[in-house]
Design an enzyme around this catalytic site. Structure first.
Site, PDB file in Angstrom:
ATOM      1  N   GLU A 157       1.322  -1.576   0.104  1.00 36.03           N
ATOM      2  CA  GLU A 157       0.588   0.098   0.179  1.00 36.03           C
ATOM      3  C   GLU A 157       0.897   1.592   0.136  1.00 36.03           C
ATOM      4  O   GLU A 157       0.260   2.178  -0.646  1.00 36.03           O
ATOM      5  CB  GLU A 157      -0.907  -0.468   0.949  1.00 36.03           C
ATOM      6  N   THR A 198      -6.045   7.211  -5.387  1.00 35.29           N
ATOM      7  CA  THR A 198      -6.136   7.248  -3.714  1.00 35.29           C
ATOM      8  C   THR A 198      -5.020   8.396  -2.782  1.00 35.29           C
ATOM      9  O   THR A 198      -5.817   9.027  -1.893  1.00 35.29           O
ATOM     10  CB  THR A 198      -5.907   6.235  -3.240  1.00 35.29           C
TER      11      THR A 198
END
Ligand code: HSE
Length: 310
Positions: free
Chosen positions: A131, A184
Site C-alpha cells: 500500500e 487514492t
C-alpha cells in the site's frame, strides 16, 4: 514442496462508512490472481501482468505485488527467487482495494511456497508495504481483510493490532464501480487533518454502533451507524452523482451507503441477497442516467480471504 502456486485474493471495502482507515471487509468477487514459481536464483522477476492496460510497472521495488514479497524475504533472511505472474481482475483506482489484493496474493503465495513460516495474519506488515508504494500511506484497512477475510477492525497502527469480528449471515454488500478513476493518494491529500469535537463524538458513536450492530445481528443499528461525518463530506465531490446514487440505494431498501475506500466505487449494505441486488441495480441505473458506465458486484462477506487456486 510445491515449485509453483496460484493464489486468489479478494477485493475489499475499506472505511465502511464511519471507520476511516480502521474498518475493512472482504467480498467474494472480484479479486486478483497471482502465480508464483520458484527460481533457482534469488531474483524476483515480474514475468507478466494482465488486465492492467499496461499501466503497472514491472519494477519489483515499485509494484505492489512484489514489494511485500521482497520485505517478507528480507525479514526472514531467505534467499529464494520467484517468477511472478499478476492477473488484475479489477480496475485500478476503483476503491475496491485493487493494490491490496495484489499485495496480499503475492506475499501469501510466497509464504505458502516456502512452507508457511508465518501465520497469515503475520503477513500484514509486509502487505502494508504494498500500500505504501501504491498510495504513499501504509494503511491496513484493505490488506487486513484481504489477508484474513471477514470484517476487520484496525484497533491500532502503532503497535499494529487488528481484530476480525463476526458479521450477520444475511448481510450483503452491493458495490457499484463507475468508469472513472480516483487516485487514492489524491483522495487522501484533500482530507482535512483536524476535526472538531462534536464531529468526533458523532463519528465515534457510529463506529461503536457499527461494531455492536455487526456483532449482534442488529441490521437497523448497522444502518443507523452508516454516517461518515469526517471523510465522506470531503470526498463526495470526487464522485459525480454521489448524492443521487446514495439516495437511490436507500430508496431501494439499503441499510446505508457510502464511498468504498477512497472511491469512486460506492457500496451499500442490505439485509438479504434479493434486496442487495435491487439496491445494486438501482445505484447502477442512477449512474447510467448520468451517462456513466458501471460494473456491479453483489456479494456476501467473504469469510475465507485468499484461496489457493492451484
Ligand atoms: N482508508 C483508505 C482511504 C482506503 O480511505 O484512503 C483506501 O482504499
Amino acid at each position: 514442496m510445491a515449485e509453483s502456486i496460484k493464489i486468489f485474493a479478494p477485493a475489499t471495502v475499506a472505511n465502511v462508512s464511519c471507520g476511516f482507515d480502521i474498518f475493512g471487509l472482504a467480498v467474494e468477487q472480484p479479486g486478483d490472481e497471482v502465480v508464483l514459481r520458484k527460481r533457482t536464483d534469488d531474483k524476483i522477476i515480474i514475468q507478466s501482468i494482465s488486465g492492467d492496460e499496461g499501466k503497472l510497472t514491472k519494477d519489483p521495488e515499485k509494484n505492489t505485488v512484489t514489494v511485500p514479497i521482497l520485505r517478507f524475504l528480507e525479514s526472514l533472511d531467505l534467499r529464494q527467487g520467484f517468477d511472478v505472474e499478476l492477473h488484475k481482475k479489477m480496475p485500478l483506482g476503483s476503491g475496491l482495494g485493487s493494490s491490496s489484493a495484489s499485495a496480499v496474493a503475492g506475499v501469501f503465495a510466497a509464504n505458502k511456497l516456502l512452507g508457511s513460516p508465518l501465520e497469515s495474519r503475520d503477513l500484514l506488515p509486509f502487505s502494508m508495504e504494498g500500500e505504501r508504494v501504491a498510495c504513499g500511506a501504509a494503511h491496513a484497512d484493505n490488506v487486513a481483510p484481504a489477508l484474513v477475510g471477514g470484517f476487520v477492525i484496525i484497533r491500532s497502527y502503532a503497535p499494529l493490532d487488528f481484530i476480525r469480528i463476526q458479521t450477520p449471515q444475511n448481510l450483503y454488500v452491493s458495490i457499484v464501480h463507475p468508469d472513472i478513476e480516483v487516485n487514492t493518494k489524491d483522495a487522501r491529500i484533500i482530507l482535512r487533518q483536524e476535526a472538531i469535537l462534536n464531529k468526533i463524538v458523532a463519528q465515534t458513536g457510529n463506529v461503536a454502533g457499527m461494531v455492536a450492530g455487526l456483532m449482534t445481528d442488529d441490521y437497523a443499528l448497522i444502518g443507523r451507524s452508516m454516517t461518515d461525518h469526517l471523510v465522506e463530506p470531503n470526498r463526495a465531490i470526487l464522485i459525480p452523482y454521489f448524492n443521487e446514487v446514495k439516495s437511490s440505494a436507500l430508496e431501494a431498501g439499503a441499510l446505508g451507503a457510502s464511498i468504498s475506500g477512497a472511491g469512486p466505487s460506492i457500496f451499500a449494505f442490505s439485509e438479504g441477497l434479493e434486496t442487495a441486488q435491487k439496491v445494486g441495480l438501482s445505484m447502477k441505473k442512477t449512474f447510467e442516467k448520468g451517462g456513466i458506465e458501471t460494473n456491479l458486484f453483489v456479494s456476501g462477506i467473504n469469510q475465507d480471504g485468499p484461496l489457493i487456486l492451484g
